[in-house]
Scaffold this active site. Structure first.
Site, PDB file in Angstrom:
ATOM      1  N   ASP A  98      -3.771   2.351  -5.207  1.00 35.86           N
ATOM      2  CA  ASP A  98      -2.402   2.300  -4.663  1.00 35.86           C
ATOM      3  C   ASP A  98      -2.099   1.037  -3.862  1.00 35.86           C
ATOM      4  O   ASP A  98      -1.161   1.015  -3.089  1.00 35.86           O
ATOM      5  CB  ASP A  98      -2.118   3.556  -3.821  1.00 35.86           C
ATOM      6  N   GLU A  99      -2.902  -0.004  -4.053  1.00 37.36           N
ATOM      7  CA  GLU A  99      -2.687  -1.238  -3.281  1.00 37.36           C
ATOM      8  C   GLU A  99      -2.658  -2.439  -4.207  1.00 37.36           C
ATOM      9  O   GLU A  99      -3.297  -2.449  -5.247  1.00 37.36           O
ATOM     10  CB  GLU A  99      -3.851  -1.481  -2.310  1.00 37.36           C
ATOM     11  N   ASP A 139       0.873  -1.179   0.000  1.00 36.57           N
ATOM     12  CA  ASP A 139       0.000   0.000   0.000  1.00 36.57           C
ATOM     13  C   ASP A 139       0.909   1.228   0.000  1.00 36.57           C
ATOM     14  O   ASP A 139       1.747   1.381   0.882  1.00 36.57           O
ATOM     15  CB  ASP A 139      -0.869  -0.049   1.270  1.00 36.57           C
TER      16      ASP A 139
HETATM   17  P1  TTP Z   1      -5.217   5.035   0.971  1.00 37.80           P
HETATM   18  O1  TTP Z   1      -4.183   4.005   0.669  1.00 37.80           O
HETATM   19  O2  TTP Z   1      -6.370   4.661   1.852  1.00 37.80           O
HETATM   20  O3  TTP Z   1      -4.548   6.308   1.667  1.00 37.80           O
HETATM   21  P2  TTP Z   1      -3.127   6.967   1.393  1.00 37.80           P
HETATM   22  O4  TTP Z   1      -2.298   6.189   0.433  1.00 37.80           O
HETATM   23  O5  TTP Z   1      -3.355   8.411   1.027  1.00 37.80           O
HETATM   24  O6  TTP Z   1      -2.479   6.964   2.844  1.00 37.80           O
HETATM   25  P3  TTP Z   1      -1.829   5.729   3.636  1.00 37.80           P
HETATM   26  O7  TTP Z   1      -0.389   6.081   3.811  1.00 37.80           O
HETATM   27  O8  TTP Z   1      -2.565   5.688   4.941  1.00 37.80           O
HETATM   28  O9  TTP Z   1      -2.041   4.500   2.799  1.00 37.80           O
HETATM   29  O10 TTP Z   1      -5.834   5.598  -0.363  1.00 37.80           O
HETATM   30  C1  TTP Z   1      -5.064   5.754  -1.561  1.00 37.80           C
HETATM   31  C2  TTP Z   1      -5.487   7.019  -2.300  1.00 37.80           C
HETATM   32  O11 TTP Z   1      -6.880   6.973  -2.584  1.00 37.80           O
HETATM   33  C3  TTP Z   1      -5.261   8.279  -1.495  1.00 37.80           C
HETATM   34  O12 TTP Z   1      -3.947   8.791  -1.656  1.00 37.80           O
HETATM   35  C4  TTP Z   1      -6.320   9.200  -2.039  1.00 37.80           C
HETATM   36  C5  TTP Z   1      -7.447   8.291  -2.466  1.00 37.80           C
HETATM   37  N1  TTP Z   1      -8.539   8.316  -1.456  1.00 37.80           N
HETATM   38  C6  TTP Z   1      -9.614   9.183  -1.665  1.00 37.80           C
HETATM   39  O13 TTP Z   1      -9.669   9.877  -2.686  1.00 37.80           O
HETATM   40  N2  TTP Z   1     -10.603   9.237  -0.711  1.00 37.80           N
HETATM   41  C7  TTP Z   1     -10.569   8.484   0.442  1.00 37.80           C
HETATM   42  O14 TTP Z   1     -11.482   8.570   1.293  1.00 37.80           O
HETATM   43  C8  TTP Z   1      -9.451   7.584   0.637  1.00 37.80           C
HETATM   44  C9  TTP Z   1      -9.371   6.744   1.883  1.00 37.80           C
HETATM   45  C10 TTP Z   1      -8.471   7.542  -0.344  1.00 37.80           C
HETATM   46 MG    MG Z   2      -2.079   4.111   0.602  1.00 42.23          MG
END
Ligand code: TTP
Ligand code: MG
Length: 357
Positions: free
Chosen positions: A110-111, A12
């Protein structure tokens, strides 16, 4: 018959959208950065897509109303989302990651899940592979990710979230139950706010509480999901890493400048969202079968309606027509609408497919 032991990796990306923005604009580094709706000096509507870790320290997180974010952290750099850029970077990262496994499943932007069972013989080798993958992503993309390794997707996913950012957490099969036990039930993939509230009412706070709860009561309360809860709490998940499609869904949503019950305004916005979604679907060479529309009323009550088509398509007119039909009942209520969204899912990879119809 004993099941074959698996070793699953979940990666992730760390604060993905803002990390990409910082990479493109090194001058933002070290400052709080927020990607999302325009804050309009505290009067903006819409929400935070994501924030970097500096902004999270001030309490600014995904999903927070942008007006709240502004109050908490007015000094942050606020940026509108640049989806084409994030998708391009995401595709590059996925191309790197998919080489590390025979079974690969992208999950969101992103996962990804990687089934390492055919590539490594034990957890030590899996950990070495994870370090190599992290290094390659850093070298080629100048971005960091967090990785979890476990006996199945569930444990791997919880593990990748365990030490963010830059994390690498390995949970062996024997350790899985003890690893999960002290964590909040919310960490389980499918536990949303409503389920969490119900579980709390039953005195279940952490995964360990769930594991020791009478499974027959869970099934009586939650139906089939009760069985899944019981198994998950014990660290059991048999779902496979599925190579089929890269992306699960593509969606866009918009919050109106002012809550509205004007059908024309809502339908124009809906068409625009459909346009954005269809553009992205075509760029990624996908064909979808399911369309979902989301509506949030003035009081934040939120509804979704879906329709699965009996053909696969990537055509804007199909999307617009279906989305309009799905939205229709919500326009007949005289209630003011705050937000609408359009999502497509149920993808078929489109390299050689033709639109049927
Ligand atoms: P995530 O992997 O949930 O969050 P992240 O990568 O920003 O942070 P983390 O380090 O905790 O993993 O989500 C990936 C992308 O998806 C995030 O950068 C932006 C988008 N996203 C949204 O647009 N709305 C949301 O509510 C979430 C959770 C994510
Ligand atoms: Mg992320």
């Amino acid at each position: 018959m004993s099941e074959k032991k698996r070793i699953i990796l979940h990666m992730d990306m760390d604060h993905f959208y803002t990390a990409v923005e910082e990479r493109e604009h090194p001058e933002y580094r070290g400052k709080p950065v927020v990607v999302g709706a325009d804050p309009k000096e505290g009067k903006g509507r819409g929400v935070v897509s994501t924030s970097n870790y500096e902004a999270r320290k001030a309490g600014v997180k995904s999903g927070l109303p942008i007006s709240r974010a502004w109050k908490l952290c007015p000094e942050a750099i606020y940026l509108p989302p640049n989806f084409p850029l994030y998708i391009r970077v995401s595709n590059e990262i996925m191309e790197i990651a998919r080489k590390y496994a025979d079974k690969f499943e992208q999950w969101g932007i992103d996962e990804a899940f990687l089934d390492l069972s055919t590539r490594v013989k034990d957890y030590a080798e899996a950990e070495a592979l994870a370090r190599k993958l992290k290094r390659e992503v850093k070298e080629k993309e100048n971005l960091t990710c967090s990785i979890g390794i476990g006996p199945n997707k569930l444990v791997a996913k919880v593990a990748s979230d365990y030490q963010k950012p830059h994390g690498l957490t390995v949970v062996k099969e024997k350790e899985a139950e003890a690893f999960l036990a002290p964590l909040q039930v919310r960490k389980l993939l499918w536990v949303g706010r409503k389920t969490e509230a119900k579980l709390k009412n039953m005195g279940i706070q952490i995964i360990g509480d769930l594991a020791s709860y009478d499974p027959t009561v869970l099934v009586a309360t939650f139906g089939a999901m009760g069985t899944q809860m019981h198994l998950s709490a014990h660290g059991i998940d048999r779902s496979e890493v599925e190579t089929r499609t890269k992306v699960k869904s593509v969606s866009h949503e918009t919050t109106f400048e002012e809550d509205t019950d004007d059908a024309a305004t809502v339908l124009t916005a809906l068409d625009d969202l459909a346009h954005e979604v269809a553009k992205q679907v075509v760029e990624q060479k996908l064909f979808f079968k399911t369309v979902t529309v989301k509506v949030r009323y003035q009081n934040f009550e939120t509804h979704t309606r879906s329709q699965t088509l009996n053909y696969m398509t990537n055509r804007l007119q199909h999307l617009q027509k279906t989305a309009r039909k799905l939205l229709e009942p919500y326009l007949k209520t005289d209630r003011k609408i705050r937000l609408i969204g359009v999502r497509v899912s149920n993808f078929v990879k489109g390299d050689k497919q033709k639109t049927l119809v």
